[in-house]
Motif scaffolding. Structure first.
Motif, PDB file in Angstrom:
ATOM      1  N   TYR A 287      27.631  57.343   1.759  1.00 49.25           N
ATOM      2  CA  TYR A 287      28.046  55.940   1.634  1.00 49.25           C
ATOM      3  C   TYR A 287      29.237  55.829   0.685  1.00 49.25           C
ATOM      4  O   TYR A 287      30.206  55.106   0.960  1.00 49.25           O
ATOM      5  CB  TYR A 287      26.879  55.092   1.132  1.00 49.25           C
ATOM      6  CG  TYR A 287      27.249  53.638   0.895  1.00 49.25           C
ATOM      7  CD1 TYR A 287      27.317  52.749   1.960  1.00 49.25           C
ATOM      8  CD2 TYR A 287      27.537  53.183  -0.384  1.00 49.25           C
ATOM      9  CE1 TYR A 287      27.668  51.421   1.752  1.00 49.25           C
ATOM     10  CE2 TYR A 287      27.886  51.856  -0.602  1.00 49.25           C
ATOM     11  CZ  TYR A 287      27.944  50.977   0.466  1.00 49.25           C
ATOM     12  OH  TYR A 287      28.299  49.673   0.247  1.00 49.25           O
ATOM     13  N   GLY A 290      32.456  57.149   2.173  1.00 53.55           N
ATOM     14  CA  GLY A 290      33.049  56.105   3.001  1.00 53.55           C
ATOM     15  C   GLY A 290      33.779  55.076   2.168  1.00 53.55           C
ATOM     16  O   GLY A 290      34.857  54.595   2.556  1.00 53.55           O
ATOM     17  N   CYS A 318      34.004  44.530  11.062  1.00 54.08           N
ATOM     18  CA  CYS A 318      33.483  45.818  11.527  1.00 54.08           C
ATOM     19  C   CYS A 318      32.189  46.203  10.808  1.00 54.08           C
ATOM     20  O   CYS A 318      31.332  46.890  11.371  1.00 54.08           O
ATOM     21  CB  CYS A 318      34.528  46.909  11.319  1.00 54.08           C
ATOM     22  SG  CYS A 318      35.983  46.768  12.378  1.00 54.08           S
ATOM     23  N   SER A 319      32.045  45.751   9.555  1.00 56.05           N
ATOM     24  CA  SER A 319      30.843  46.101   8.796  1.00 56.05           C
ATOM     25  C   SER A 319      29.583  45.520   9.420  1.00 56.05           C
ATOM     26  O   SER A 319      28.493  46.104   9.292  1.00 56.05           O
ATOM     27  CB  SER A 319      30.974  45.618   7.344  1.00 56.05           C
ATOM     28  OG  SER A 319      30.798  44.210   7.240  1.00 56.05           O
ATOM     29  N   SER A 321      28.872  45.249  12.629  1.00 53.52           N
ATOM     30  CA  SER A 321      28.432  46.199  13.653  1.00 53.52           C
ATOM     31  C   SER A 321      27.886  47.474  13.032  1.00 53.52           C
ATOM     32  O   SER A 321      26.873  48.028  13.490  1.00 53.52           O
ATOM     33  CB  SER A 321      29.597  46.539  14.583  1.00 53.52           C
ATOM     34  OG  SER A 321      30.084  45.383  15.230  1.00 53.52           O
ATOM     35  N   SER A 322      28.553  47.940  11.967  1.00 53.68           N
ATOM     36  CA  SER A 322      28.110  49.168  11.307  1.00 53.68           C
ATOM     37  C   SER A 322      26.709  49.007  10.720  1.00 53.68           C
ATOM     38  O   SER A 322      25.873  49.911  10.818  1.00 53.68           O
ATOM     39  CB  SER A 322      29.100  49.550  10.198  1.00 53.68           C
ATOM     40  OG  SER A 322      30.383  49.776  10.713  1.00 53.68           O
ATOM     41  N   LEU A 325      24.125  49.123  13.500  1.00 60.98           N
ATOM     42  CA  LEU A 325      23.883  50.497  13.937  1.00 60.98           C
ATOM     43  C   LEU A 325      23.047  51.266  12.925  1.00 60.98           C
ATOM     44  O   LEU A 325      22.134  52.016  13.300  1.00 60.98           O
ATOM     45  CB  LEU A 325      25.214  51.218  14.163  1.00 60.98           C
ATOM     46  CG  LEU A 325      26.025  50.815  15.395  1.00 60.98           C
ATOM     47  CD1 LEU A 325      27.378  51.515  15.391  1.00 60.98           C
ATOM     48  CD2 LEU A 325      25.263  51.145  16.675  1.00 60.98           C
ATOM     49  N   TYR A 326      23.324  51.049  11.644  1.00 61.91           N
ATOM     50  CA  TYR A 326      22.596  51.808  10.629  1.00 61.91           C
ATOM     51  C   TYR A 326      21.126  51.401  10.571  1.00 61.91           C
ATOM     52  O   TYR A 326      20.259  52.232  10.291  1.00 61.91           O
ATOM     53  CB  TYR A 326      23.240  51.629   9.256  1.00 61.91           C
ATOM     54  CG  TYR A 326      22.683  52.599   8.244  1.00 61.91           C
ATOM     55  CD1 TYR A 326      22.945  53.960   8.359  1.00 61.91           C
ATOM     56  CD2 TYR A 326      21.864  52.174   7.206  1.00 61.91           C
ATOM     57  CE1 TYR A 326      22.415  54.875   7.472  1.00 61.91           C
ATOM     58  CE2 TYR A 326      21.325  53.085   6.301  1.00 61.91           C
ATOM     59  CZ  TYR A 326      21.611  54.439   6.451  1.00 61.91           C
ATOM     60  OH  TYR A 326      21.059  55.337   5.572  1.00 61.91           O
ATOM     61  N   VAL A 339      26.933  57.295  10.289  1.00 54.52           N
ATOM     62  CA  VAL A 339      26.953  55.829  10.301  1.00 54.52           C
ATOM     63  C   VAL A 339      26.981  55.285   8.873  1.00 54.52           C
ATOM     64  O   VAL A 339      27.634  54.279   8.589  1.00 54.52           O
ATOM     65  CB  VAL A 339      25.742  55.274  11.086  1.00 54.52           C
ATOM     66  CG1 VAL A 339      25.770  53.746  11.096  1.00 54.52           C
ATOM     67  CG2 VAL A 339      25.742  55.799  12.514  1.00 54.52           C
ATOM     68  N   THR A 342      30.457  55.167   7.764  1.00 54.83           N
ATOM     69  CA  THR A 342      31.146  54.014   8.355  1.00 54.83           C
ATOM     70  C   THR A 342      30.811  52.733   7.612  1.00 54.83           C
ATOM     71  O   THR A 342      31.685  51.897   7.359  1.00 54.83           O
ATOM     72  CB  THR A 342      30.767  53.881   9.835  1.00 54.83           C
ATOM     73  OG1 THR A 342      31.026  55.109  10.514  1.00 54.83           O
ATOM     74  CG2 THR A 342      31.560  52.766  10.501  1.00 54.83           C
ATOM     75  N   VAL A 343      29.551  52.580   7.248  1.00 53.07           N
ATOM     76  CA  VAL A 343      29.152  51.412   6.459  1.00 53.07           C
ATOM     77  C   VAL A 343      29.877  51.413   5.118  1.00 53.07           C
ATOM     78  O   VAL A 343      30.353  50.364   4.641  1.00 53.07           O
ATOM     79  CB  VAL A 343      27.621  51.388   6.255  1.00 53.07           C
ATOM     80  CG1 VAL A 343      27.224  50.250   5.320  1.00 53.07           C
ATOM     81  CG2 VAL A 343      26.903  51.236   7.587  1.00 53.07           C
ATOM     82  N   THR A 346      33.463  50.192   5.514  1.00 51.15           N
ATOM     83  CA  THR A 346      33.621  48.770   5.843  1.00 51.15           C
ATOM     84  C   THR A 346      32.959  47.816   4.849  1.00 51.15           C
ATOM     85  O   THR A 346      33.185  46.606   4.938  1.00 51.15           O
ATOM     86  CB  THR A 346      33.067  48.498   7.249  1.00 51.15           C
ATOM     87  OG1 THR A 346      31.686  48.926   7.314  1.00 51.15           O
ATOM     88  CG2 THR A 346      33.860  49.257   8.300  1.00 51.15           C
TER      89      THR A 346
END
Length: 455
Positions: A287, A290, A318-319, A321-322, A325-326, A339, A342-343, A346
């Motif tokens: 995390y 990222g 975008c966060s 959606s991230s 997904l997480y 993922v 990605t979080v 974002t």
């Protein structure tokens, strides 16, 4: 101005605030261990009667820390414009070393377990932790001008996730010896960092004679005269500056989400997937990786764009959606780490931009008429408001988790990031129109410079 001095200032402030963050990581990385110690220890009666009560108290500690931290940010930010900021930073580091040892090591070493003692020492820890950020930002603003500010501050603001990474690594290394040693080691590190801050940097370039009177005597004397009449601004005036209110609201939502990951991610991984605590600490590093990527790339891109809000809005969109997904990625370490990164890009990325580059933009806008004694106050107000939002969040996160489960917590995060987008959407629309008017030719002035009389 000596380039070598600027490098030293950058590195020392980067490492010093990284140590601030590493020390905060001590509790979040050992929550399972300290909870087990409270509930089942051969030398003392259980501190709580159930695991739910222990988890609720951990949430309360996080909330008390953030409430104390938020309240103190307003004061330390105000004081940082009135005293030498490096003394404020060092005082916070020494105080953090003392209070962190008292909180995490003293009870275990002396078999002294008390809810009141834990609460008092962790509140004190929050109060002294707030010394760091506003004064660190003020020193960076003094040494680094407008050129490539987004990139420079994007790289520098990554000191927070870097500190988290090292804090997690320290925890994973020392946890096998006992959770109390993770607190003590972090205390020693931050104390030594305070000594380095006092002995190695100056708060502003003109304190070490970089302005040459022999070459530009008249100009330098005028600058010196103007600086001598600068007055620090009040919190109320800082609140009314263009853009400050919108970003305070945005940061209140975003910091709640970012610090929820900071406080709860290792425990979530342990509870949800039954992974070992040291394993969860190591995985949570992704995390923060990222966050570093988002902070550095975001700063570079916004410098090229000439404004920051549109990219921050895009990252926050975008966060959502991230986060979705997480919440559904499951117990697959590779995909979980991917993922999670990605979080971090974002969520932590735009947070670092706001408390770094945006803080300096807001604290040096034309409405201040060049007053350099506003930076720490504005930075403390922006970060303090965000910390108040985070403090509220730490109370209800364990409640939501107990009643509805971890997935519901992530849905709450998605809603909060949506609110963060809405709070700065008008500024985003304004900046997009400004970019269009420039016909993508010359770089447009940064968002604050164009809104001197707006808001």
């Amino acid at each position: 101005m000596s380039a070598g001095k600027k490098v030293v200032v950058f590195l020392v402030t980067f490492v010093s605030y990284g140590l601030y963050h590493a020390s905060r990581k001590s509790l979040s990385g050992v929550k399972s261990s300290i909870k087990a110690d409270w509930l089942d220890n051969r030398t003392h009666a259980p501190l709580f009667s159930s695991e739910g009560e222990a988890k609720a108290f951990l949430g309360s500690l996080d909330a008390m820390f953030m409430a104390a931290y938020a309240s103190a940010l307003f004061f330390w930010g105000w004081l940082g414009d009135r005293l030498n900021p490096k003394w404020v930073i060092a005082a916070g580091m020494f105080g953090s070393a003392i209070t962190l040892t008292l909180f995490g090591s003293f009870p275990k070493w002396f078999d002294f377990y008390s809810v009141s003692f834990y609460s008092f020492t962790y509140v004190a820890f929050g109060l002294v932790q707030a010394c760091g950020w506003p004064s660190e930002v003020a020193i960076m603003a003094n040494w680094f001008g407008k050129g490539n500010r987004g990139f420079v501050m994007g790289v520098w603001a990554s000191c927070q996730p870097v500190g988290n990474i090292f804090g997690s690594m320290f925890t994973a290394i020392f946890l096998p010896f006992g959770y109390e040693y993770t607190f003590f080691f972090n205390s020693v590190m931050i104390f030594l960092g305070g000594v380095v801050v006092l002995s190695s940097i100056d708060s502003r370039p003109n304190e070490v004679g970089y302005e040459s009177l022999s070459s530009e005597e008249g100009r330098s004397q005028r600058i010196s005269s103007a600086e001598s009449h600068e007055e620090p601004i009040s919190l109320f005036r800082a609140w009314l500056l263009p853009g400050v209110f919108a970003y305070c609201v945005c940061n209140a939502c975003l910091k709640l989400v970012n610090y929820a990951f900071f406080f709860w991610l290792p425990l979530y991984l342990t509870d949800a997937y039954n992974w070992e605590e040291s394993q969860a600490d190591q995985l949570s590093i992704w995390y923060d990786i990222g966050g570093i990527i988002g902070s550095v790339l975001g700063g570079y891109i916004t410098d090229k764009m000439g404004c920051r809000t549109p990219l921050i809005v895009a990252m926050l969109m975008c966060s959502i959606s991230s986060l979705f997904l997480y919440a559904h990625v499951g117990p697959f370490m590779f995909w979980n780490a991917l993922v999670m990164t990605t979080v971090g890009v974002t969520v932590s990325g735009p947070y670092n931009l706001i408390v770094g580059s945006i803080s300096i933009d807001l604290g040096s806008q034309p409405a201040l008429a060049g007053n350099s004694k506003a930076m720490s106050t504005v930075s403390g107000l922006l970060d303090g408001t965000g910390s108040l939002g985070s403090a509220v969040g730490q109370f209800f996160i364990p409640l939501v988790q107990d009643e509805l489960g971890w997935k519901a917590v992530f849905y709450v995060f998605m809603i909060l990031n949506g609110l963060a987008v809405l709070s700065i959407l008008p500024r985003c629309i304004h900046d997009i129109k400004t970019m269009r008017r420039s016909n993508f030719g010359e770089q447009a002035p940064l968002l604050i410079d164009e809104r001197e009389h707006e808001d």
